[in-house]
Design an enzyme around this catalytic site. Structure first.
Site, short mmCIF file in Angstrom:
data_model
loop_
_atom_site.label_atom_id
_atom_site.label_comp_id
_atom_site.label_asym_id
_atom_site.label_seq_id
_atom_site.Cartn_x
_atom_site.Cartn_y
_atom_site.Cartn_z
N HIS A 92 0.82 -1.22 0.00
CA HIS A 92 0.00 0.00 0.00
C HIS A 92 0.85 1.25 0.00
CE1 HIS A 92 -4.03 -1.84 0.83
NE2 HIS A 92 -3.23 -2.86 1.05
N ASP B 201 3.94 9.40 -0.70
CA ASP B 201 2.73 8.67 -0.32
C ASP B 201 2.44 7.61 -1.37
OD1 ASP B 201 0.41 8.04 1.12
OD2 ASP B 201 -0.01 10.16 1.50
O1 F6P Z 1 -0.69 1.32 4.37
C1 F6P Z 1 -0.52 2.17 5.42
C2 F6P Z 1 -1.05 1.70 6.75
O2 F6P Z 1 -0.30 0.70 7.33
C3 F6P Z 1 -2.46 1.18 6.63
O3 F6P Z 1 -2.50 -0.18 6.65
C4 F6P Z 1 -3.12 1.77 7.81
O4 F6P Z 1 -4.33 2.25 7.39
C5 F6P Z 1 -2.32 2.97 8.20
O5 F6P Z 1 -1.07 2.80 7.62
C6 F6P Z 1 -2.38 3.20 9.71
O6 F6P Z 1 -1.27 2.77 10.39
P1 F6P Z 1 -1.26 1.99 11.76
O7 F6P Z 1 -1.80 0.63 11.50
O8 F6P Z 1 0.17 1.97 12.17
O9 F6P Z 1 -2.14 2.73 12.71
#
Ligand code: F6P
Length: 484
Positions: free
Chosen positions: A154, A363
């Site tokens: 992602h 990003d």
């Molecule tokens: O892809 C980025 C990500 O890991 C997503 O899976 C998630 O929405 C976001 O960052 C939030 O991060 P965390 O799980 O560390 O709160």
């Protein structure tokens, strides 16, 4: 239909604790609810308990495991968010590395694979997500799993030179190559990965995004994550009439124009640089005094990681500086909220905002940019200012594209957005809307799964053939061999 098994760190299980899966959950939930399947990952809890907790929500079965305090620290805080996150965002200066954390990361990936194994059944299609689980494809193969395995990243993938700053990265590239399909947000990310695979694993680049590695074919693909644009547009319209947006509107005295930023508080989001751009606008264009309000929602995130703590302090300091320098007795130029808001509330704010400011330093995609476009009133749309370093800039080229490191360019773009006439706003918005309106999160998920099935269509899944040991690591000989 094959059962879909999703593996991700955050899982939007009804009882999961802590922050939810954010963009990842938004992207996957429609597919999972429609298709059904098994969703495996971290429960969001920290405890010494080793068991798997099962629960159901509609057609989705959730299986979650807790992390121990040490795992949470080393796997989640240190290696995932202190090493891999900055590395993959090409920000090695923010990165720390400790071999013990890399080992703990690998151990958690393997523990997840061990816990998942008894839940798998013949015919499953496995889809692994994100940077927390880079070692998972190889961990599954090492346990004899021959089911189709897809992986989607992602976040961005950096150039091989930057990648090389983490000693563990070569092993992780090899681990990823145990997948059948590797998905990325942009061509640039896929290309960087292919280059790394060539240098690290001696892969050969075949036609149409295939890599040849040790006699196997691995498919690379670009799958930009989408939102549900029509749904979000409807939510924004409803919410624009709701009390929350009405209160915001009433607080904007004398028709002040609203500039809006919505982010997790994260060093990659370019929040300090964004404040520098706003500050430059106020310094150089006095005419905007009292006529604009910048609302920045920066939801606190990963607060055990030092870089995030430092960032919060720096942002609060700079927000204070801006307000004390430029405020008037009857005007506050900047409002900073360090909490997440409800998605529907934010949709209404987006529709209200004349300018959407989405300026990350790097990003993977940035779904806020797409949501801002979807939220607009087609008759009177606002203007999106978008960083050239967000994956979304590939699709949303009609936004005002900026370099977030240049405060003057940001100030110029803000000025241009605030003064832009209706015909230009409508034309730019229309082009952006056309780029996203027919796509959907559901379509995104479906196209990945379809590509994964195509990529494995000619591969014998029930042959019992051992995977090539060079790719699957030392545990290729695991007992309890499982052929799916
Ligand atoms: O892809 C980025 C990500 O890991 C997503 O899976 C998630 O929405 C976001 O960052 C939030 O991060 P965390 O799980 O560390 O709160």
């Amino acid at each position: 239909m094959n059962r879909l098994v999703v593996i991700s760190n955050r899982v939007p299980a009804p009882s999961a604790a802590g922050a939810q899966a954010g963009g990842l959950a938004v992207a996957l939930e429609a597919l999972m609810q429609q298709r059904g399947g098994l969703w495996f990952g971290w429960s969001g809890r920290i405890s010494p308990a080793a068991g798997v907790r099962m629960m159901e929500d509609g057609a989705v079965r959730f299986a979650t495991v807790d992390l121990t305090a040490d795992e949470h620290d080393r796997y989640y805080n240190e290696f995932s968010n202190g090493t891999l996150w900055p590395l993959l965002h090409s920000m090695p200066e923010l990165m720390s590395f400790d071999r013990r954390n890399a080992q703990a990361y690998r151990a958690v990936n393997e523990r997840f694979a061990d816990s998942l194994l008894p839940l798998l059944r013949p015919g499953d299609v496995i889809w692994v997500h994100d940077y927390h689980l880079l070692a998972m494809p190889a961990a599954l193969r090492a346990r004899g799993v021959v089911a189709p395995v897809g992986f989607f990243l992602h976040i961005p993938f950096p150039s091989p030179d930057i990648l090389a700053s983490v000693p563990e990265s070569a092993a992780l590239v090899r681990d990823l190559l145990a997948s059948d399909l590797l998905g990325f947000q942009t061509e640039n990310d896929a290309d960087n990965f292919a280059e790394a695979a060539v240098r690290i694993a001696g892969a050969e680049r075949g036609p149409n995004g295939w890599l040849l590695v040790d006699g196997r074919r691995v498919r690379l693909g670009v799958f930009p994550v989408e939102i549900e644009p029509q749904e979000f547009a409807a939510a924004a319209e409803d919410s624009w009439y709701a009390a929350t947006t009405e209160r915001l509107r009433r607080s904007l005295h004398h028709g002040q124009l609203l500039i809006l930023g919505v982010d997790r508080m994260d060093p990659t989001k370019g929040l300090l640089q964004r404040l520098a751009g706003y500050r430059r606008l106020l310094e150089t264009r006095e005419q905007w005094s009292r006529r604009i309000t910048f609302l920045q929602i920066a939801a606190e995130s990963r607060k055990d990681v030092p870089a995030y703590q430092d960032l919060r302090e720096a942002i609060e300091r700079e927000a204070g500086n801006i307000n004390s320098l430029f405020a008037e007795a009857d005007w506050t130029p900047l409002r900073l909220i360090a909490r997440a808001g409800a998605r529907s509330t934010i949709a209404g704010y987006m529709r209200e905002a004349r300018v959407g400011l989405v300026t990350p330093l790097r990003d993977g995609m940035n779904l806020v940019a797409k949501e801002y476009i979807a939220a607009q009133d087609p008759q009177d749309p606002g203007v999106l200012i978008l960083s050239r370093f967000a994956g979304a800039a590939v699709q949303l080229g009609s936004a005002l594209i900026v370099n977030p490191y240049d405060p003057d360019e940001m100030a110029d773009a803000l000025d241009a957005a605030l003064t832009m006439g209706l015909p230009e706003r409508q034309a730019r918005w229309r082009e952006a809307w056309d780029a996203i309106k027919d796509a959907s999160a559901l379509g995104w998920g479906r196209s990945f799964v379809a590509a994964l099935l195509r990529a494995t269509a000619k591969r014998p899944l029930h042959s019992g053939a051992e995977p090539a040991p060079s790719l699957y690591g030392a545990r290729g000989e695991t007992g309890g061999m499982r052929l799916l």
